[in-house]
Each structure stands twice: as structure tokens, then as C-alpha cells.
Design an enzyme around this catalytic site. Structure first.
Site, PDB file in Angstrom:
ATOM      1  N   VAL A 132       0.842  -1.207   0.000  1.00 41.18           N
ATOM      2  CA  VAL A 132       0.000   0.000   0.000  1.00 41.18           C
ATOM      3  C   VAL A 132       0.876   1.255   0.000  1.00 41.18           C
ATOM      4  O   VAL A 132       1.772   1.385   0.830  1.00 41.18           O
ATOM      5  CB  VAL A 132      -0.896   0.067   1.268  1.00 41.18           C
ATOM      6  CG1 VAL A 132      -1.771   1.307   1.244  1.00 41.18           C
ATOM      7  CG2 VAL A 132      -1.741  -1.181   1.413  1.00 41.18           C
ATOM      8  N   GLY A 134       3.161   2.558  -2.085  1.00 44.10           N
ATOM      9  CA  GLY A 134       4.556   2.587  -2.568  1.00 44.10           C
ATOM     10  C   GLY A 134       5.533   2.788  -1.419  1.00 44.10           C
ATOM     11  O   GLY A 134       5.570   1.995  -0.473  1.00 44.10           O
ATOM     12  N   ILE A 136       5.592   4.998   0.948  1.00 42.72           N
ATOM     13  CA  ILE A 136       5.107   5.668   2.177  1.00 42.72           C
ATOM     14  C   ILE A 136       4.982   4.630   3.297  1.00 42.72           C
ATOM     15  O   ILE A 136       4.359   3.582   3.086  1.00 42.72           O
ATOM     16  CB  ILE A 136       3.719   6.308   1.950  1.00 42.72           C
ATOM     17  CG1 ILE A 136       3.716   7.172   0.695  1.00 42.72           C
ATOM     18  CG2 ILE A 136       3.298   7.121   3.165  1.00 42.72           C
ATOM     19  CD1 ILE A 136       2.319   7.639   0.289  1.00 42.72           C
ATOM     20  N   GLY A 187       6.796   3.007 -15.231  1.00 41.25           N
ATOM     21  CA  GLY A 187       6.793   1.870 -14.293  1.00 41.25           C
ATOM     22  C   GLY A 187       5.783   2.021 -13.169  1.00 41.25           C
ATOM     23  O   GLY A 187       5.890   1.350 -12.141  1.00 41.25           O
ATOM     24  N   GLU A 190       0.288  -1.352 -13.225  1.00 41.56           N
ATOM     25  CA  GLU A 190       0.338  -2.799 -13.053  1.00 41.56           C
ATOM     26  C   GLU A 190       0.590  -3.451 -14.410  1.00 41.56           C
ATOM     27  O   GLU A 190       0.368  -2.828 -15.453  1.00 41.56           O
ATOM     28  CB  GLU A 190      -1.010  -3.309 -12.513  1.00 41.56           C
ATOM     29  CG  GLU A 190      -1.379  -2.780 -11.141  1.00 41.56           C
ATOM     30  CD  GLU A 190      -0.358  -3.130 -10.088  1.00 41.56           C
ATOM     31  OE1 GLU A 190      -0.174  -4.303  -9.800  1.00 41.56           O
ATOM     32  OE2 GLU A 190       0.282  -2.202  -9.562  1.00 41.56           O
ATOM     33  N   LYS A 205      -5.936  -2.077  -2.088  1.00 39.57           N
ATOM     34  CA  LYS A 205      -5.185  -1.374  -1.028  1.00 39.57           C
ATOM     35  C   LYS A 205      -6.105  -0.887   0.096  1.00 39.57           C
ATOM     36  O   LYS A 205      -5.757  -0.996   1.277  1.00 39.57           O
ATOM     37  CB  LYS A 205      -4.415  -0.207  -1.654  1.00 39.57           C
ATOM     38  CG  LYS A 205      -3.302  -0.678  -2.587  1.00 39.57           C
ATOM     39  CD  LYS A 205      -2.766   0.468  -3.420  1.00 39.57           C
ATOM     40  CE  LYS A 205      -1.652   0.025  -4.348  1.00 39.57           C
ATOM     41  NZ  LYS A 205      -1.319   1.036  -5.364  1.00 39.57           N
TER      42      LYS A 205
END
Ligand code: HSE
Length: 425
Positions: A132, A134, A136, A187, A190, A205
Site C-alpha cells: 500500500v 509505494g 510511504i 513503471g 500494473e 489497497k
């Protein structure tokens, strides 16, 4: 000094970045944490494929058991993605006495209960920071910094691809498809980008976050999910005229009569703190009973931020921090059906510009207890229809949907399906 031997499952963009960071920062990690991390086996589909230069190709194998059954491997990082195979690997790792770090949101949202149950039964750990937001530290914040709170609300921009596309459309007038291609090239998206633009990735998420925060089981199919693929440049421009930005928002609220959990394109007033979250950035706004509001903000997609999250789990594991499986409170409440929610709405009708149209539409809305707060209609320039945009006060979703369906069925007034977007304030 302790040595940690890591088995990596999958060497896509994130796996490759995890490998590179471990190689580049090995001595830094040794100094900081007194641990030497070594990736000793890597599961790939094709061992012959040409990859990046710094890779030691002797580590590659196409046999899962080379990683999962190797007694010298201490920790498994699962980055194969998907659900069925990943689940098989994770459970096998547990059964072979190995803890797991994963970035796999689909796996946890859809199969989390059986994985947590097995981990608990076998006394194993599963870390999932990278699933969830990236880079963070969302799960760590819930587990540690917010540990004294009951969380009752989560609002998140948690799909970097959608946020990138909406930002490009809004700030630079870039076409949806072009912006999506850019997001893929960077990038963010998905493997199957429909997961991003149809809201499925964000739904995975928010299901994970709601499960962890509310201590309630969240069946994935109960999370209502709508993505951004129907959002047009018209909607973005009209929203701006009313002082709003359109964002793909994931929402989870714990209320006495149930849980709201959904993903939706949303009009957010420009002064809302989440309205300023642009590009591939993510932000999650938690509300806890002790702390009040907490906003976590950072890069939500891309190999580097995601590898940062994976490695934070690896380091936590090496330090002996426990992952804390999601708790299940005794009193389980259901996820409410979408038709029972209360919201404000943006309605864009495509109407035939003739006397009586506005009163016809407002009449039907009125009969269904929907009160209008704002109106714009542009003058006819060409063609037969004009856009008529109404904002409403709070109404019941079921009433709005019934009213709009009725209005749309009158082909002498309406020519296209009406666009309905919820407003959050
Ligand atoms: N495809 C995801 C996104 C990557 O765009 O946010 C991070 O999970």
C-alpha cells in the site's frame, strides 16, 4: 555480525530494484544495523533471459523449491504478483519455517484471511509495507505510530497511475490514453493496467488498510469499485469551474451501523488537502480517536519507492520487529451496500436544449428527495445536445440512481448516459 540469507521470488521491476539496492547499500546496512543481507537465490520464469548487468546470474533458478525448501534461506521476499501462485509460495514458505515480505496487494486483499490464519497457526510473520502506498510507511505508521488509536476514517489517493493520468489531463490537457502510456513507461502501472484505471488496485489497497485499521474482516467483493476510465476532459473542466478537482479516492469509514469501503472518482474541493496531491504521488488521510487527522504523503508507485518499502520490512524483520498480523475484533460489522450511502453528487446530463428541460430534470430529482446546490448549462454551439451540470446537496445513493435512471429513460430530453460522480468535502 549477523548474516541474513534472502530468497527472492520474482525479478520484475521491483525485484530488480530490491536486488540493486541490497548490492549498492550492503556495507551501509552492515554499519547501520550490524546485519549483512545477501540475496542467495532468485526464482524466475526464464533463467536465460538477458537482465541487468550487475545481476549474478548464478543465483537464478526456475524451481520454486530451490528457494522455498533451501534451509539456508532465512527470509523470503515474494514479488511474483498475482494471487494463486503467490499464495501457494507464501504458504509453502511458512510451512518451511520461513517468514515472508511481500508487496502483493491482490494476494492480501483477496486471500489475506487464510494467509493470516496460517501464519498465526505456524507462528510465522508476514510483512506487507510495499502493498500500500509505494514508499510511504503506511503499515508501519498504523502498527507503531498510531498504535494507541481507534482509526475510524481513511481517505486515500492510493493509485499512482490514476492520479498521474488525472493530473496530466487536468494540468496539461493530455489525452487519457497518452497519459496512461506515459504512466506505463514510468513503471507506475500494473502489468495489467486495467487494474489501475478500473480502480481494482486501489480497492485492493483500501481493503488491506480497512482490515488492518478497523480490525474487521473485509470481503474483497464487498468493496465497491469504480475507476477513472469514464472520466472525460469535460468533467475535469466543469469540476474546475465549480472549484473542484477530480481524484480517484479510496474511502473507508467505520460507523456504528457498518463499514463504508469503496473506490470512486471524486470531486474534491480545491482547498481539500488531498486535492493538492498530484502526479504519481499518493496520500492517505487517517482519522484516529486520539490523534485526530494524520496525513501520509509520498511516492506511491514505481520501482524505487516500492523497493524502499520492501527493504524497510526486511530491515525491521532483521531487527526482530514483529509484523503484527491484523487483529480481528470480537464485534464484526458488515460492509454497507453502496446504495445505502449518503453523498453529494455531480451530475452531467447531455440534454436537448429546449423549453422545460431543466424543470423536467429538477422535478424528478425533487420527487426523489434530491436537492440541487449549483447549476451550469453551456450555450448550444453545434450539434443537438448541450451539457447541463448539476451539483446536489447530500442525498441517498439509491434515490440519486433511481432519479437519474428515470431521467435517462426519456430520450426526448436526454441523449447520452448521465455521468454521476460523488463529491467529498
Ligand atoms: N500500479 C500501482 C499504482 C503501483 O499505480 O499505484 C503501486 O501499487
Amino acid at each position: 555480525m549477523r548474516r541474513v540469507s534472502i530468497g527472492l521470488l520474482g525479478l520484475g521491476q521491483i525485484g530488480s530494484e530490491v536486488y540493486r539496492v541490497i548490492s549498492r547499500k550492503r556495507s551501509l546496512f552492515q554499519k547501520r544495523y550490524d546485519v549483512r543481507f545477501d540475496i542467495t537465490k532468485i526464482l524466475v520464469k526464464n533463467t536465460k533471459k538477458k537482465r541487468f548487468k550487475s545481476l549474478d546470474s548464478k543465483l537464478l533458478t526456475s524451481k520454486p523449491s530451490d528457494v522455498l525448501k533451501d534451509p539456508s534461506i532465512d527470509l523470503v521476499i515474494e514479488l511474483v504478483g498475482g494471487v494463486a501462485l503467490a499464495k501457494k509460495f507464501v504458504l509453502e514458505a511458512f510451512r518451511n519455517g520461513k517468514d515472508v515480505v511481500t508487496a502483493n496487494k491482490a494476494l492480501l486483499a483477496e486471500e489475506g484471511e487464510s494467509i493470516y490464519k496460517e501464519a498465526k497457526k505456524l507462528g510465522r510473520q508476514i510483512f506487507f509495507e510495499a502493498s500500500v502506498g509505494g514508499g510511504i510507511p503506511v503499515i508501519k505508521s498504523l502498527r507503531e505510530g498510531l498504535a494507541a488509536n481507534h482509526i475510524h476514517s481513511i481517505l486515500g489517493i492510493i493509485n499512482g497511475t490514476s492520479n498521474y493520468i488525472l493530473t496530466q489531463m487536468s494540468q496539461h490537457g493530455v489525452d487519457f490514453d497518452v497519459a496512461l502510456q506515459e504512466a506505463q513507461a514510468k513503471g507506475y502501472a500494473e502489468l495489467d493496467p486495467t487494474f489501475d484505471i478500473e480502480g481494482v488496485d486501489a480497492a485492493h489497497k483500501i481493503a488491506i488498510l480497512a482490515r488492518y485499521s478497523f480490525e474487521q474482516k473485509i470481503p474483497f467483493k464487498s468493496v465497491d469499485c469504480e475507476g477513472i476510465k469514464h472520466i472525460s476532459q469535460h468533467d475535469i473542466d466543469f469540476a474546475k469551474r465549480f472549484g473542484y478537482s477530480i481524484k480517484l479516492l479510496a474511502i473507508a469509514k467505520k460507523q456504528k451501523d457498518g463499514i463504508e469501503a469503496r473506490v470512486q472518482p471524486t470531486l474534491l474541493p480545491n482547498n481539500h488537502i488531498l486535492a493538492k496531491v498530484d502526479g504519481s504521488f499518493n496520500a492517505i488521510l487517517f482519522e484516529g480517536d486520539e490523534v485526530g487527522e494524520v496525513l501520509l504523503y509520498g511516492k506511491g508507485a514505481g520501482p524505487e519507492p516500492t523497493a524502499s518499502a520492501v527493504l524497510s520490512d526486511v530491515i525491521d524483520w532483521a531487527k526482530g520487529i514483529r509484523s503484527n498480523l491484523p487483529r480481528t475484533s470480537k464485534s464484526q460489522v458488515k460492509v454497507k451496500s453502496i446504495s445505502s450511502i449518503l453523498s453529494r453528487y455531480y451530475l452531467r446530463f447531455s440534454v436537448i436544449d429546449k423549453p422545460g428541460t431543466l424543470s423536467y430534470i429538477s422535478g424528478i430529482l425533487g420527487k426523489h428527495n434530491v436537492s440541487i446546490s449549483n447549476v451550469i448549462q453551456t450555450e448550444k454551439k453545434s450539434g443537438t445536445t448541450v451539457p447541463l451540470i448539476l451539483l446536489t446537496y447530500k442525498g441517498h445513493e439509491a434515490d440519486i440512481r433511481t432519479a437519474v435512471k428515470k431521467i435517462d429513460s426519456n430520450r426526448s430530453v436526454i441523449r447520452e448516459k448521465t455521468r454521476v460522480i460523488r463529491i467529498e468535502s
